[in-house]
Design a protein around this motif. Structure first.
Motif, short mmCIF file in Angstrom:
data_model
loop_
_atom_site.label_atom_id
_atom_site.label_comp_id
_atom_site.label_asym_id
_atom_site.label_seq_id
_atom_site.Cartn_x
_atom_site.Cartn_y
_atom_site.Cartn_z
N HIS A 12 0.80 -1.31 -0.06
CA HIS A 12 -0.19 -0.03 -0.10
C HIS A 12 0.93 1.19 -0.14
O HIS A 12 1.90 1.29 0.56
N HIS A 13 0.34 2.35 -0.40
CA HIS A 13 0.93 3.50 -0.39
C HIS A 13 0.00 4.61 0.49
O HIS A 13 -1.11 4.74 0.24
N LEU A 14 0.97 5.30 1.34
CA LEU A 14 0.26 6.22 2.26
C LEU A 14 0.86 7.64 2.13
O LEU A 14 2.12 7.61 1.80
N THR A 15 0.17 8.76 1.70
CA THR A 15 0.55 10.14 1.70
C THR A 15 0.21 10.63 3.18
O THR A 15 -0.82 10.75 3.58
N VAL A 16 1.40 11.29 3.76
CA VAL A 16 1.15 12.05 4.72
C VAL A 16 1.45 13.57 4.54
O VAL A 16 2.34 13.93 4.15
N ILE A 17 0.62 14.42 5.23
CA ILE A 17 0.67 15.98 4.87
C ILE A 17 0.85 16.49 6.31
O ILE A 17 0.14 16.56 6.97
N GLY A 18 2.11 16.94 6.45
CA GLY A 18 2.30 17.68 7.69
C GLY A 18 3.71 16.67 8.33
O GLY A 18 3.45 15.39 8.59
N GLY A 19 4.60 17.44 8.82
CA GLY A 19 5.85 16.78 9.36
C GLY A 19 6.13 16.84 10.74
O GLY A 19 7.34 17.03 11.10
N GLY A 20 5.14 17.13 11.65
CA GLY A 20 5.28 17.51 12.96
C GLY A 20 5.16 15.91 13.67
O GLY A 20 5.41 14.97 13.05
N LEU A 21 4.93 16.02 14.82
CA LEU A 21 4.98 14.77 15.55
C LEU A 21 3.88 13.76 15.02
O LEU A 21 4.11 12.63 15.01
N ALA A 22 2.73 14.34 14.92
CA ALA A 22 1.51 13.28 14.20
C ALA A 22 1.70 12.85 12.92
O ALA A 22 1.73 11.53 12.66
N GLY A 23 2.70 13.57 12.19
CA GLY A 23 3.02 13.32 10.62
C GLY A 23 4.06 12.17 10.75
O GLY A 23 3.93 11.06 10.13
N LEU A 24 5.05 12.42 11.61
CA LEU A 24 6.12 11.39 11.77
C LEU A 24 5.67 10.19 12.21
O LEU A 24 6.19 9.09 11.73
N THR A 25 4.85 10.31 13.18
CA THR A 25 4.41 8.99 13.88
C THR A 25 3.73 8.11 12.84
O THR A 25 3.81 6.94 12.83
N ALA A 26 2.70 9.08 12.01
CA ALA A 26 2.00 8.03 11.26
C ALA A 26 2.74 7.57 9.99
O ALA A 26 2.70 6.24 9.66
N ALA A 36 3.05 3.63 9.52
CA ALA A 36 2.73 2.97 8.28
C ALA A 36 4.11 1.97 7.65
O ALA A 36 3.81 1.03 7.02
N ALA A 37 5.01 2.49 7.69
CA ALA A 37 6.31 2.12 6.90
C ALA A 37 6.70 0.79 7.70
O ALA A 37 6.97 -0.11 7.23
N GLU A 38 6.36 0.71 8.96
CA GLU A 38 6.82 -0.56 9.70
C GLU A 38 5.77 -1.58 9.62
O GLU A 38 6.12 -2.88 9.75
N ALA A 39 4.57 -1.39 9.11
CA ALA A 39 3.64 -2.19 8.51
C ALA A 39 3.81 -2.44 7.26
O ALA A 39 2.69 -3.47 6.65
N GLY A 40 4.78 -2.15 6.53
CA GLY A 40 5.05 -2.47 5.11
C GLY A 40 4.56 -1.50 4.05
O GLY A 40 4.63 -1.92 2.86
N ALA A 41 4.10 -0.44 4.46
CA ALA A 41 3.44 0.50 3.43
C ALA A 41 4.73 1.46 2.68
O ALA A 41 5.85 1.58 3.59
N ARG A 42 4.37 1.88 1.62
CA ARG A 42 5.26 2.91 1.06
C ARG A 42 4.69 4.24 1.29
O ARG A 42 3.54 4.42 1.31
N ASN A 101 15.13 5.55 7.24
CA ASN A 101 15.79 4.35 7.40
C ASN A 101 14.74 3.31 6.82
O ASN A 101 15.04 2.15 6.49
N LEU A 102 13.50 3.67 7.06
CA LEU A 102 12.35 2.71 6.85
C LEU A 102 11.89 3.13 5.15
O LEU A 102 11.09 2.33 4.76
N GLY A 103 12.61 3.91 4.50
CA GLY A 103 12.19 3.88 3.31
C GLY A 103 11.13 5.12 3.06
O GLY A 103 10.59 5.48 1.75
N VAL A 104 10.83 6.02 3.95
CA VAL A 104 9.64 7.02 3.85
C VAL A 104 10.41 8.09 2.90
O VAL A 104 11.59 8.69 3.35
N ARG A 105 9.66 8.47 1.89
CA ARG A 105 10.15 9.76 0.97
C ARG A 105 9.68 10.96 1.73
O ARG A 105 8.33 11.14 1.88
#
Length: 388
Positions: free
Chosen positions: A2-16, A20-26, A190-194
């Motif tokens: 799966h692919h997930l788009t996250v808008i916002g790089g604060g604590l909530a965005g980084l946690t999301a 998601a990356a730990e669960a195998g998503a791009r 390190n988990l591959g998050v762009r």
């Protein structure tokens, strides 16, 4: 995958993004600023000030999640000495001990406060109005709101108990919150998050998967064109000072006659200011009709009481007003479940500190981020939310 788009790089965005990356998503994360962290950024330069007071609470799920991944890093010590150097402004003078009425309200066997009543009315019936006001004002350290007594009694009581707990729940990352953000960002990479910085998103991007909007509620309302995305917050006057060091200054000064507090973070972490200087950070909640100057005047009065000769010792000062810094606050008759829902339909989910998720301060951002990812991918069975 799966692919997930996250808008916002604060604590909530980084946690999301990490979850998601730990669960195998791009994952692709967009951040409008040139650095990640949102409100958790720490200033560069000789004075390492956070963007307002910041504390990790060891009794919350965010702490466990960060510790499990080795993301907290070194912590500044907080022990009996810091608690002993707390001063309380009550009845116009500084005191070392809180009023008995406040202690009664934070006892473990104290009555459970109701959701439907306001805190001041409920607490006044338990201990009298003077003690109730002192307790409400003390709770402002976790609320950043100008009138905590007008909020839901259950909401304020929970935060009052955690703020007054001994030994303290407070945990302070050495060197400021930016170090935690840097570790979270490194794990995401390190988990591959762009990660795309300086990438302001004004419309939902074309996508092949769900989107988590991890911005302030105001920004989410504009982005999604959804006028229902509103919730009660607060305004806070922030006063940051660098003072030449003087023996005897308190580690913290809490106002019980009105909402407000000063902390001296260099009492536990000397890396935050140059040698011979100390940082003092204050937050004075202000009402909608009050100005920054009104907050600064109250702050200076509190400094006059607690920090002898501070005006002659100032080497640097910064004043600001923070909007919505408190995150969500719940009026009487409401709980976190009544805030804007995370699932906005069509594969869009919210995360942040003013949405329908439990917790205190940044814990709301963390819990909503985990829940949003679980909803987006239907992986609740793989995310032990209670244990996290």
């Amino acid at each position: 995958m799966h692919h997930l788009t996250v808008i916002g790089g604060g604590l909530a965005g980084l946690t999301a993004a990490i979850t998601a990356a730990e669960a195998g998503a791009r994952v692709t994360l967009y951040e409008a600023h040139h650095t990640l962290g949102g409100r958790a950024r720490t200033a560069d330069g000789p004075y390492r000030t956070n963007n307002g007071p910041h504390t990790l609470h060891g009794g919350g799920p965010h702490w466990t999640w960060l510790r499990h991944r080795g993301l907290t890093g070194p912590l500044a010590p907080a022990g009996p000495r810091e608690t002993a150097r707390l001063r309380l402004h009550h009845r116009g003078v500084l005191r070392r001990t809180p009023p008995l009425a406040l202690l009664r309200l934070v006892r473990r066997d104290a009555r459970q406060a109701p959701v439907d009543a306001d805190f001041l009315s409920w607490a006044s019936a338990q201990t009298g109005e003077e003690g109730a006001r002192a307790a409400a004002h003390f709770s402002a350290v976790t609320l950043f709101h100008h009138d905590p007594g007008a909020l839901s009694a259950a909401f304020v009581q929970e935060r009052l108990r955690r703020a007054a707990r001994l030994p303290t729940e407070a945990r302070h990352p050495r060197g400021g919150w930016a170090n935690v953000v840097d570790r979270m960002a490194a794990r995401a990479w390190n988990l591959g998050v762009r990660v795309e910085t300086l990438a302001r998103v004004d419309a939902l991007p074309d996508r092949h998967g769900p989107v988590v909007v991890a911005t302030s509620l105001d920004s989410a309302r504009r982005l999604l064109g959804d006028g229902s995305l509103t919730w009660t917050g607060g305004r806070t006057a922030l006063v940051d000072l660098a003072l030449r060091t003087r023996r005897g200054d308190p580690c913290a000064l809490s106002d019980l006659d009105a909402p407000g507090r000063f902390d001296r973070p260099t009492a536990r972490d000397r890396t935050l200011a140059p040698a011979g200087e100390q940082l003092v950070q204050g937050q004075i909640p202000i009402a909608p009709h009050e100005s920054r100057g009104d907050g600064a005047a109250r702050a200076e009065h509190l400094l006059d009481l607690g920090f002898e000769g501070w005006r002659e010792r100032v080497t640097w000062r910064r004043d600001a007003v923070a909007l919505g810094r408190t995150g969500a606050v719940d009026p009487p008759g409401t709980t976190w479940r009544d805030r804007p829902a995370l699932d906005r339909g069509a594969g869009v989910y919210l995360a942040g500190d003013q949405v329908a998720a439990p917790g205190m301060l940044s814990e709301v951002s963390f819990n909503s981020a985990l829940e949003a990812v679980a909803l987006a991918f239907g992986i609740r069975d793989r995310l032990d939310l209670k244990r996290a």
